[in-house]
Each structure stands twice: as C-alpha cells, then as structure tokens.
Design an enzyme around this catalytic site. Structure first.
Site, PDB file in Angstrom:
ATOM      1  N   GLY A 208       0.828  -1.215   0.000  1.00 43.39           N
ATOM      2  CA  GLY A 208       0.000   0.000   0.000  1.00 43.39           C
ATOM      3  C   GLY A 208       0.849   1.246   0.000  1.00 43.39           C
ATOM      4  N   ASN A 209       0.217   2.390   0.256  1.00 42.05           N
ATOM      5  CA  ASN A 209       0.960   3.645   0.311  1.00 42.05           C
ATOM      6  C   ASN A 209       0.345   4.546   1.374  1.00 42.05           C
ATOM      7  OD1 ASN A 209      -1.096   5.479  -1.002  1.00 42.05           O
ATOM      8  ND2 ASN A 209      -0.875   3.909  -2.575  1.00 42.05           N
ATOM      9  N   ARG A 210       0.959   5.696   1.560  1.00 46.21           N
ATOM     10  CA  ARG A 210       0.592   6.544   2.700  1.00 46.21           C
ATOM     11  C   ARG A 210      -0.470   7.589   2.390  1.00 46.21           C
ATOM     12  NH1 ARG A 210       5.136   7.836   6.424  1.00 46.21           N
ATOM     13  NH2 ARG A 210       4.997   9.920   5.602  1.00 46.21           N
ATOM     14  N   SER A 211      -1.122   7.508   1.265  1.00 45.19           N
ATOM     15  CA  SER A 211      -2.122   8.527   0.936  1.00 45.19           C
ATOM     16  C   SER A 211      -3.317   8.452   1.902  1.00 45.19           C
ATOM     17  CB  SER A 211      -2.610   8.333  -0.500  1.00 45.19           C
ATOM     18  OG  SER A 211      -3.639   9.244  -0.772  1.00 45.19           O
ATOM     19  N   ALA A 275      -3.702   7.737  -4.984  1.00 48.90           N
ATOM     20  CA  ALA A 275      -2.350   7.195  -5.181  1.00 48.90           C
ATOM     21  C   ALA A 275      -2.550   5.734  -5.588  1.00 48.90           C
ATOM     22  CB  ALA A 275      -1.560   7.304  -3.901  1.00 48.90           C
TER      23      ALA A 275
END
Ligand code: CTP
Length: 400
Positions: A208-211, A275
């Site tokens: 995943g990502n930090r958005s 994102a």
C-alpha cells in the site's frame, strides 16, 4: 467584523434533531444563526431548544413581532440560508414560491446563497414531483445536497437520510466562503478518485501507500458545494462520506480502474487524486504466507497495474471532458511534473512535493497546477480546500 449571518430553516421531519448539531457547529465557529422552524418542525424539536442554542427568539409565523417586518428582514439580512432537513413539502413550496409561513417568506426574500439538505423516505425523494422540484431549485442556483443512503425512520433503509451534520456544516462553510448565488459546477458530473490502493499478498497483507485521501475528499466536498453531482471513488480511506456525494468504495488498482471508467462514462471532469499502486503482486496466496524456519523468504514477483490516468486521457468518454492528474514528486518537482503531464496526456497536473512530513495525512497542501496549454498556477501553502477550489476554477474555465 460582523459575524456572518446564517438562517437555519428547519422543516418537519424526524431528522430535525440533527439540525441541533448543525446549529451548534455554526454558532461555535463564529456565525450568527437565526433558526426559522416550520410549525411541523416544532413537533420534533421545541422552540426552547432552538432559541437557547441560537441565542435568538424563534417563531414560525409572520405574525410575531410584526413591527420588525421579520418576513422580509430575516431573508434580506442573511449571508446564507440553509434548510436542514428539507422535507418534500418544503422543497415543493420553495420550488413554487409559496409563502405561507416565516421560513417560506424568508426563502423568497433571501438574495444570498441557499442550501437545501433534503431528508425523507426513498419513495418521496424519488417521486417525479420531488425530483422536478429539486431540478427547479438547482436551476435557480440553490445547492440541493443529495440525501445519504442508509437507515430511515422505522425499519426502512434507502436513499433519503440527512447527511452527517458535520458534513452539511462543511458544505455551508464552503458555500459561504464563495458567497456566490450561481454555483459554477451546477449540472456537471465530476468524478474524483481518492485514497491509496492496496494490493493484497495474502488475506492479511498488502502492498500500500501513505495517501490519506484528504485531498480527494476536499475536492469532492468543494465540487458538491459548487453545485456538481459528485462521484467519489474512495480507496481505503476510512473518512466520513462528504454530504451529497456518491461514494464508491474500492480496494485495489484494478477495482479503482473499473469504478473510474464506469463513473467517467458521463462525466464532465475526472480528477485522479488517488495514489494508485503501479505494481501488484503476481500471485495472491489464498492462505496466510508462513515464514519457513531458517529459509530466506521467497521474492515477491510484481506485475504492472494499468495506468488509469493515461487511459482515460487517451480515450475520453465524451468530447470536452477535462482530465486532471496528481503527481507527488521528491526531486526536480516542476521538470518532472511537465514530463509526467506530457506522458499521461491529461489537461491539468497538480504537482506537489512530498517528503517524510509533507502532504501525507496533513490538513494542508501546497502545489503548482500545470496545464497542457503551458499554464502554471501556483497554490500557496494552505488548506486542502483552497487547492481543491483552484483545481475546480481551472476545470470550470475549461468546461465553459
Ligand atoms: N495513476 C493512475 N494509474 C496508475 C498510477 C497512477 O491513474 N497505475 C495516476 C494517479 O492517480 C495520479 C497520477 O497518475 O493522478 C500520477 O501518478 P504517479 O504514480 O506519480 O505517476 P507515474 O507515471 O507512475 O510516475 P512515477 O514514475 O513518478 O511513479
């Protein structure tokens, strides 16, 4: 400076109790609020409550304090009128210009922006009479917030719930800030993607990502306050649904692509604030991946995800559709942004610099919006709503 003057109209539905929280939020954030309930609204919440919370007298009829000409003065002096909840009957009266009590008189004399937050049973909302009344009010410049879907009075569920008062408050704040009586995105359908995709490895793990999704939600909220019909494709955000916005939850990039393409089919603008993971694991383990004693882990093989922004830019669902992308860059921000704009083929690219403590999860943002026409619009550090409004200004200009 004088406090902004808000008229809170309350009509007779069970959701009237939620208007108490809206009233509190308005007064606590520095607004001078005059509550004008209908006689039916007082069956649900009494005049004493409205009067105590607003600090003003409350009446439903034009016959109280006649020497002050309240049926004209209250509307004339308002900076914003918000009717929450607005019943089917109230929408009908407003659409037809009836004026048989203080609230309907106020609606006729107000020259400021007007917001209606309807709440009723699904059947009443969907009835052609109500839909035509809503269309009339929108055509004349009112912002009519789409009701939320969920539990209604009794055992029924469906569309017709009053949105969360905190979210109605956000719409009011945005409408007041703009102060225009002709919302520039009325009649437009806009699609916004928000959040960050998650690409599962096994039932408990993902890439995943930090958005956080906050910038995308700010875009959705501001578009709704500017009169647009908004579809928000939300990837793993956990944020409350903005009032009046149709929220479609998704998980992975592939699901996001499907949802965006479907919603974009009749959209005037698509803003890709999400994102999106560029890669996904080639394999998904149906059971939890276990560590094997004394052995190095197996490498994770990745596959490329489709580039949704490039795809919708290259193949516009309708002529004149405006496509907006986002780019988070750490170095050579503007130069990389220009290259990305050309590569993706979108009309506008919002470029912001990211780092450990920049942008992700914060309430503020700072960016430059690059246009395919060579334009460059700098947005100074400020609330994510301000950046959102600049994006919609640029979109509205291109749509016009
Ligand atoms: N995006 C998309 N589909 C993808 C990846 C990104 O639609 N598979 C969109 C994002 O929503 C965003 C924009 O493309 O609007 C920028 O994404 P980014 O990942 O920064 O661009 P890339 O082309 O992947 O460039 P980079 O090499 O910097 O990762």
């Amino acid at each position: 400076m004088d406090k902004p003057k808000v008229v809170l109209g309350v009509s007779g539905g069970i959701a009237a109790y939620k208007a108490c929280e809206l009233l509190r939020r308005l007064t606590e954030s520095g607004h001078d609020v005059r509550v004008v309930p209908t006689a039916s609204a007082l069956h649900f919440v009494g005049a004493a409550t409205w009067s105590a919370l607003s600090g003003h007298p409350v009446s439903t009829e034009v016959w109280d304090d006649v020497h002050e000409v309240p049926h004209v003065r209250i509307g004339q002096g308002a900076d914003l009128v918000v009717v929450a909840p607005a019943t089917a009957d109230m929408l009908a009266k407003a659409a037809h210009g009836l004026a048989d009590d203080l609230l309907t008189n106020t609606l006729l004399t107000a020259r400021c922006p007007v917001v209606f937050a309807p709440a009723m049973h699904t059947e009443m909302w969907e009835h052609p009479a109500t839909q035509e009344n809503v269309a009339t009010l929108r055509r004349r410049g009112a912002v009519v917030i789409e009701p939320a879907v969920g539990r209604l009075t009794g055992v029924d569920t469906g569309k017709g719930r009053l949105p969360d008062p905190a979210e109605i408050f956000e719409v009011c704040r945005r409408v007041l800030a703009r102060g225009v009586t002709e919302p520039d995105l009325k009649g437009r359908h806009v699609v916004v993607s928000a959040g960050g995709t998650r690409e599962p490895l096994d039932p408990v793990r993902f890439l995943g990502n930090r958005s956080s999704g906050k910038q995308g939600y700010a875009l959705a909220r501001t578009a709704a306050a500017r009169g647009a019909r908004v579809t928000l494709i939300a990837a793993n955000t956990g944020l409350p649904d903005p009032a009046g916005v149709d929220v479609v939850p998704v998980g992975t990039a592939v699901q996001l692509r499907e949802a965006v393409l479907k919603a974009a089919a009749d959209a005037d603008a698509v803003v890709m604030a999400a994102a999106v993971a560029d890669f996904r694991p080639a394999e998904y383990a149906a059971g939890k991946i276990k560590k094997k004693d004394d052995k190095d882990p197996d490498p994770i093989v990745l596959l490329r995800n489709p580039d949704i922004l490039a795809e919708i830019s290259a193949d516009r669902a309708r002529p004149g559709q405006v496509v907006v992308g986002f780019a988070a860059e750490t170095d050579d921000v503007l130069a990389n942004g220009r290259k990305k704009l050309a590569r993706k083929g979108c009309d506008l690219l919002v470029v912001n610099e990211v780092g450990e403590r920049k942008t992700f999860g914060s309430e503020e943002n700072e960016a430059v919006v690059l246009g395919a026409d060579g334009s460059e619009t700098a947005v100074p550090h400020g609330p994510k709503e301000a950046l959102a409004d600049t994006v919609w200004d640029l979109v509205a200009h291109r749509l016009a």
